[in-house]
Design a protein around this motif. Structure first.
Motif, PDB file in Angstrom:
ATOM      1  N   ALA A   9       0.828  -1.205   0.000  1.00  0.00           N
ATOM      2  CA  ALA A   9       0.000   0.000   0.000  1.00  0.00           C
ATOM      3  C   ALA A   9       0.863   1.256   0.000  1.00  0.00           C
ATOM      4  N   ASP A  10       1.971   1.208   0.733  1.00  0.00           N
ATOM      5  CA  ASP A  10       2.869   2.359   0.740  1.00  0.00           C
ATOM      6  C   ASP A  10       3.481   2.582  -0.633  1.00  0.00           C
ATOM      7  N   LEU A  11       3.898   1.490  -1.284  1.00  0.00           N
ATOM      8  CA  LEU A  11       4.504   1.604  -2.600  1.00  0.00           C
ATOM      9  C   LEU A  11       3.495   2.135  -3.617  1.00  0.00           C
ATOM     10  N   GLU A  12       2.272   1.663  -3.532  1.00  0.00           N
ATOM     11  CA  GLU A  12       1.251   2.139  -4.461  1.00  0.00           C
ATOM     12  C   GLU A  12       1.006   3.635  -4.285  1.00  0.00           C
ATOM     13  N   GLY A  13       1.028   4.090  -3.020  1.00  0.00           N
ATOM     14  CA  GLY A  13       0.833   5.521  -2.783  1.00  0.00           C
ATOM     15  C   GLY A  13       1.960   6.353  -3.363  1.00  0.00           C
ATOM     16  N   VAL A  14       3.190   5.876  -3.229  1.00  0.00           N
ATOM     17  CA  VAL A  14       4.327   6.601  -3.795  1.00  0.00           C
ATOM     18  C   VAL A  14       4.237   6.657  -5.310  1.00  0.00           C
ATOM     19  N   LEU A  15       3.892   5.529  -5.923  1.00  0.00           N
ATOM     20  CA  LEU A  15       3.801   5.497  -7.380  1.00  0.00           C
ATOM     21  C   LEU A  15       2.660   6.367  -7.880  1.00  0.00           C
ATOM     22  N   GLN A  16       1.531   6.356  -7.184  1.00  0.00           N
ATOM     23  CA  GLN A  16       0.400   7.182  -7.597  1.00  0.00           C
ATOM     24  C   GLN A  16       0.756   8.666  -7.500  1.00  0.00           C
ATOM     25  N   ASN A  17       1.449   9.032  -6.432  1.00  0.00           N
ATOM     26  CA  ASN A  17       1.873  10.430  -6.266  1.00  0.00           C
ATOM     27  C   ASN A  17       2.858  10.835  -7.364  1.00  0.00           C
ATOM     28  N   PHE A  18       3.766   9.904  -7.698  1.00  0.00           N
ATOM     29  CA  PHE A  18       4.721  10.174  -8.765  1.00  0.00           C
ATOM     30  C   PHE A  18       4.006  10.350 -10.097  1.00  0.00           C
ATOM     31  N   SER A  19       3.028   9.497 -10.379  1.00  0.00           N
ATOM     32  CA  SER A  19       2.301   9.569 -11.641  1.00  0.00           C
ATOM     33  C   SER A  19       1.505  10.856 -11.755  1.00  0.00           C
ATOM     34  N   ASP A  20       0.899  11.295 -10.630  1.00  0.00           N
ATOM     35  CA  ASP A  20       0.096  12.521 -10.661  1.00  0.00           C
ATOM     36  C   ASP A  20       0.962  13.752 -10.895  1.00  0.00           C
ATOM     37  N   HIS A  21       2.124  13.802 -10.267  1.00  0.00           N
ATOM     38  CA  HIS A  21       2.978  14.974 -10.400  1.00  0.00           C
ATOM     39  C   HIS A  21       3.668  15.047 -11.755  1.00  0.00           C
ATOM     40  N   GLN A  22       3.921  13.895 -12.354  1.00  0.00           N
ATOM     41  CA  GLN A  22       4.615  13.872 -13.645  1.00  0.00           C
ATOM     42  C   GLN A  22       3.651  13.867 -14.830  1.00  0.00           C
ATOM     43  N   ASN A  23       2.357  13.852 -14.517  1.00  0.00           N
ATOM     44  CA  ASN A  23       1.342  13.827 -15.581  1.00  0.00           C
ATOM     45  C   ASN A  23       1.582  12.684 -16.564  1.00  0.00           C
ATOM     46  N   LEU A  24       1.841  11.491 -16.014  1.00  0.00           N
ATOM     47  CA  LEU A  24       2.103  10.327 -16.860  1.00  0.00           C
ATOM     48  C   LEU A  24       0.785   9.723 -17.342  1.00  0.00           C
ATOM     49  N   SER A  25       0.824   9.231 -18.578  1.00  0.00           N
ATOM     50  CA  SER A  25      -0.363   8.582 -19.146  1.00  0.00           C
ATOM     51  C   SER A  25      -0.267   7.072 -18.978  1.00  0.00           C
ATOM     52  N   ILE A  26       0.300   6.647 -17.845  1.00  0.00           N
ATOM     53  CA  ILE A  26       0.465   5.225 -17.575  1.00  0.00           C
ATOM     54  C   ILE A  26      -0.277   4.902 -16.287  1.00  0.00           C
ATOM     55  N   SER A  27      -0.891   3.736 -16.276  1.00  0.00           N
ATOM     56  CA  SER A  27      -1.697   3.376 -15.113  1.00  0.00           C
ATOM     57  C   SER A  27      -0.802   2.868 -13.984  1.00  0.00           C
ATOM     58  N   LEU A  28      -1.407   2.819 -12.794  1.00  0.00           N
ATOM     59  CA  LEU A  28      -0.679   2.335 -11.621  1.00  0.00           C
ATOM     60  C   LEU A  28      -0.290   0.874 -11.785  1.00  0.00           C
ATOM     61  N   GLN A  29      -1.155   0.074 -12.355  1.00  0.00           N
ATOM     62  CA  GLN A  29      -0.850  -1.341 -12.541  1.00  0.00           C
ATOM     63  C   GLN A  29       0.325  -1.529 -13.502  1.00  0.00           C
ATOM     64  N   GLU A  30       0.388  -0.682 -14.511  1.00  0.00           N
ATOM     65  CA  GLU A  30       1.513  -0.774 -15.441  1.00  0.00           C
ATOM     66  C   GLU A  30       2.829  -0.399 -14.752  1.00  0.00           C
ATOM     67  N   LEU A  31       2.805   0.592 -13.856  1.00  0.00           N
ATOM     68  CA  LEU A  31       4.009   0.959 -13.110  1.00  0.00           C
ATOM     69  C   LEU A  31       4.452  -0.187 -12.201  1.00  0.00           C
ATOM     70  N   LEU A  32       3.485  -0.848 -11.528  1.00  0.00           N
ATOM     71  CA  LEU A  32       3.826  -1.980 -10.671  1.00  0.00           C
ATOM     72  C   LEU A  32       4.405  -3.133 -11.480  1.00  0.00           C
ATOM     73  N   GLY A  33       3.840  -3.362 -12.663  1.00  0.00           N
ATOM     74  CA  GLY A  33       4.379  -4.409 -13.524  1.00  0.00           C
ATOM     75  C   GLY A  33       5.789  -4.097 -13.965  1.00  0.00           C
ATOM     76  N   LEU A  34       6.078  -2.816 -14.219  1.00  0.00           N
ATOM     77  CA  LEU A  34       7.424  -2.412 -14.611  1.00  0.00           C
ATOM     78  C   LEU A  34       8.416  -2.683 -13.472  1.00  0.00           C
TER      79      LEU A  34
END
Length: 348
Positions: free
Chosen positions: A45-70
């Motif tokens: 849950a902590d990792l997902e929160g960090v990734l979601q925050n990173f995605s929101d600030h960088q305006n990435l067009s990639i989903s959270l699940q795709e970041l976790l898969g990466l």
């Protein structure tokens, strides 16, 4: 103390430091309970929160699940097990680095005691008590011996300067005050301001914080709110060299303070001796004045006109001189009676 005794003290200090570090490391690692690593691993849950925050600030067009898969794919490539806390429950043996243990022992026997490392086991606590009882006296003897030797070197230099400049022999206090001032200024530059600048660079502190740390350390207050050697340096050899350099700096800085204390103590002894000599001279002068006044009174009493010259004629019709004082007390009494006549008692 000669140089051989000083060398023996220095070797004893190094031996106490190394043996203490090794024993403390062994005791803490042997008797400490295993460390549960799950408390240090991030939860999913902590990792997902960090990734979601990173995605929101960088305006990435990639989903959270795709970041976790990466991230999972990268972990498989690196063969590193950083799966998340739900699936990891392992324990490891407690470990303390030898140089951390060495630095800890240095803070014990110098009485700085930062408190950033403390014994967690009962054998470790008992060892710290016994180690302090042995190591602290050895350290104090070494610092005192170094301070005396450096003070002797300073006094030797003062004698050479006095011989070269004869005029300074009249004012020995001026030369001592000047050398104290010079040594203090140079010493503070070497052991306070220069190390503070290096700590500012290595530790990332402000210069004021670095000065504060230097003073708290060399005064052996050791609050522990700021401690060096806690930064992880990538090059392990640089890290070890840095920790050893800090220990050497602490010992040389404390030796500098011991030298200043020795010179000040010697100057105070000279002032005390000078004051005692002055008081002795004053007392001798008072006694001499009293003796002089008493002697003058005695001479005045013996130098009356009747004693110096007695009018009247002797057998040959000449004036008769006063008797010699050295002729004795009886003769003087007899002559007094002859000079003053029957009214002697009335006069006295």
């Amino acid at each position: 103390m000669n140089w051989k005794a000083l060398l023996g003290l220095a070797i004893s200090y190094i031996a106490v430091l190394l043996v203490g570090a090794a024993v403390f490391k062994v005791l803490e690692e042997a008797f400490s309970p295993p460390v549960n690593e799950t408390a240090t691993l991030p939860k999913r849950a902590d990792l997902e929160g960090v990734l979601q925050n990173f995605s929101d600030h960088q305006n990435l067009s990639i989903s959270l699940q795709e970041l976790l898969g990466l991230i999972d794919a990268a972990d498989e490539v690196r063969s590193v097990n950083v799966k998340y806390a739900e699936s990891v429950n392992t324990t490891t043996k407690f470990y303390i680095d030898f140089f951390d243990s060495l630095f800890f022992c240095g803070t014990i026997i110098t009485t700085i005691g930062y408190g950033h490392i403390t014994p967690k086991t009962d054998p470790g606590k008992l060892f710290c008590i016994a180690y302090a009882l042995i190591g602290i006296p050895v350290t104090f003897f070494l610092l005192a011996a170094i301070g005396i030797k450096l003070g002797d070197a300073n006094r030797w230099g003062e004698k050479k300067i006095k011989r070269a400049l004869k005029v300074l022999e009249r004012w020995p206090g001026v030369l001592r005050s000047f050398t104290l001032f010079l040594i203090t200024v140079i010493g503070f530059g070497i052991f306070f301001f220069a190390p503070a600048y290096l700590f500012m660079i290595v530790e990332g502190w402000t210069y004021l914080d670095a000065i504060y740390y230097v003073f708290i350390t060399l005064s052996t207050i050791g609050f522990g709110d700021m401690v060096t050697t806690l930064q992880d340096i990538e090059n392990i050899y640089y890290d070890y060299a840095y920790k050893i350099a800090v220990i050497v700096w602490i010992m040389t800085g404390l030796s500098f303070l011991a030298t200043i204390i020795d010179l000040i103590s010697d100057a105070m002894k000279q002032v005390q001796q000078q004051m005692q000599e002055n008081l002795k001279n004053v007392a001798t002068g008072v006694n001499l004045d009293k003796f002089g006044n008493s002697l003058a009174g005695s001479v005045k009493g013996l130098s009356t006109p009747q004693m110096l010259k007695r009018k009247g004629k002797g057998k040959k019709g000449k004036a008769e001189s006063a008797p010699d004082i050295s002729s004795g007390y009886d003769t003087m009494e007899k002559e007094r009676g002859m000079a003053w006549g029957p009214d002697r008692e009335t006069i006295l």
